[in-house]
Design a protein around this motif. Structure first.
Motif, PDB file in Angstrom:
ATOM      1  N   CYS A 187      -2.638 -20.150  31.315  1.00  0.00           N
ATOM      2  CA  CYS A 187      -1.584 -20.203  32.336  1.00  0.00           C
ATOM      3  C   CYS A 187      -1.048 -21.610  32.565  1.00  0.00           C
ATOM      4  O   CYS A 187      -0.085 -21.794  33.306  1.00  0.00           O
ATOM      5  N   GLU A 209       0.010 -16.969  21.342  1.00  0.00           N
ATOM      6  CA  GLU A 209      -0.293 -15.601  21.768  1.00  0.00           C
ATOM      7  C   GLU A 209      -0.960 -15.588  23.140  1.00  0.00           C
ATOM      8  O   GLU A 209      -0.604 -14.778  24.000  1.00  0.00           O
ATOM      9  N   MET A 210      -1.947 -16.475  23.323  1.00  0.00           N
ATOM     10  CA  MET A 210      -2.668 -16.498  24.599  1.00  0.00           C
ATOM     11  C   MET A 210      -1.777 -16.978  25.739  1.00  0.00           C
ATOM     12  O   MET A 210      -1.928 -16.525  26.869  1.00  0.00           O
ATOM     13  N   GLU A 211      -0.845 -17.872  25.474  1.00  0.00           N
ATOM     14  CA  GLU A 211       0.117 -18.288  26.492  1.00  0.00           C
ATOM     15  C   GLU A 211       1.052 -17.126  26.830  1.00  0.00           C
ATOM     16  O   GLU A 211       1.317 -16.849  27.997  1.00  0.00           O
ATOM     17  N   SER A 212       1.527 -16.437  25.816  1.00  0.00           N
ATOM     18  CA  SER A 212       2.422 -15.297  26.007  1.00  0.00           C
ATOM     19  C   SER A 212       1.743 -14.148  26.762  1.00  0.00           C
ATOM     20  O   SER A 212       2.368 -13.485  27.583  1.00  0.00           O
ATOM     21  N   ASP A 213       0.447 -13.947  26.494  1.00  0.00           N
ATOM     22  CA  ASP A 213      -0.320 -12.873  27.143  1.00  0.00           C
ATOM     23  C   ASP A 213      -0.812 -13.242  28.539  1.00  0.00           C
ATOM     24  O   ASP A 213      -1.451 -12.434  29.205  1.00  0.00           O
ATOM     25  N   GLY A 214      -0.533 -14.474  28.991  1.00  0.00           N
ATOM     26  CA  GLY A 214      -0.962 -14.899  30.322  1.00  0.00           C
ATOM     27  C   GLY A 214      -2.437 -15.251  30.395  1.00  0.00           C
ATOM     28  O   GLY A 214      -3.002 -15.353  31.481  1.00  0.00           O
ATOM     29  N   ILE A 215      -3.074 -15.448  29.253  1.00  0.00           N
ATOM     30  CA  ILE A 215      -4.483 -15.871  29.235  1.00  0.00           C
ATOM     31  C   ILE A 215      -4.553 -17.361  29.546  1.00  0.00           C
ATOM     32  O   ILE A 215      -5.325 -17.794  30.389  1.00  0.00           O
ATOM     33  N   LYS A 270     -11.382 -17.003  19.754  1.00  0.00           N
ATOM     34  CA  LYS A 270     -10.572 -17.193  20.961  1.00  0.00           C
ATOM     35  C   LYS A 270     -11.412 -17.713  22.123  1.00  0.00           C
ATOM     36  O   LYS A 270     -10.992 -18.630  22.833  1.00  0.00           O
ATOM     37  N   THR A 305      -2.602 -18.710  17.702  1.00  0.00           N
ATOM     38  CA  THR A 305      -3.510 -18.165  18.710  1.00  0.00           C
ATOM     39  C   THR A 305      -3.153 -18.693  20.096  1.00  0.00           C
ATOM     40  O   THR A 305      -3.127 -17.940  21.076  1.00  0.00           O
TER      41      THR A 305
END
Length: 161
Positions: free
Chosen positions: A45, A37-43, A2, A34
């Motif tokens: 933006c 997931e990172m977009e959904s988790d706000g990582i 990641k 991946t």
């Protein structure tokens, strides 16, 4: 994986998933999963584009504004920050350590436009104690990418005994 994926995207958000998969020795499906997931988790933006405004015909100025504030009781700096970042003109806002509290980055069409923002919107805020505006004269590197064309050669003269 990641962290490396984020580093690659920070340098070039146009990399395709198939290229990222090869670079990271994984599958395209794994990269897509991946990223989602990172977009959904706000990582992740967004995927902004770095523009070298000096190479355009458009008038453009960037200003860094140091802001000292009185934090609100029980809310600290967050409530003040929320008021400031709501302004359309604000590109970035950072809470700082040191001699001032916030750095506000503004992109405008002219120095006058930035000055008007500071005078009419930022300074009048109840919590703002003082501001100090600095205008960027030239950008050499932004977001880890060089904005200067070609490599600069070493212009020092060789001195021999």
């Amino acid at each position: 994986m990641k962290e490396r994926l984020l580093q690659l995207l920070a340098k070039n958000s146009k990399l395709e998933t198939k290229d990222l998969a090869v670079m990271l020795d994984t599958t395209e499906e794994n990269i897509q999963k991946t990223l989602a997931e990172m977009e959904s988790d706000g990582i992740i933006c967004g995927y902004p584009t770095l523009i070298n405004w000096d190479n355009t015909d458009f008038e453009h100025v960037t200003a860094l504004i140091e802001v000292k504030v009185s934090p609100e009781r029980g809310r600290g700096f967050d409530k003040v920050a929320e008021r400031i970042y709501q302004y359309e003109e604000v590109e970035s806002l950072y809470l700082m350590s040191g001699g001032f509290d916030f750095t506000v980055i503004i992109d405008g069409k002219s120095m006058k436009e930035v000055a008007l923002f500071v005078a009419t919107k930022l300074s009048p805020l109840e919590s703002v104690v003082s501001t100090s505006t600095h205008f960027v004269l030239k950008k050499y590197k932004d977001y880890g990418l060089s904005l200067v064309e070609g490599e600069s050669e070493d212009e020092r003269q060789l001195i021999t005994p």
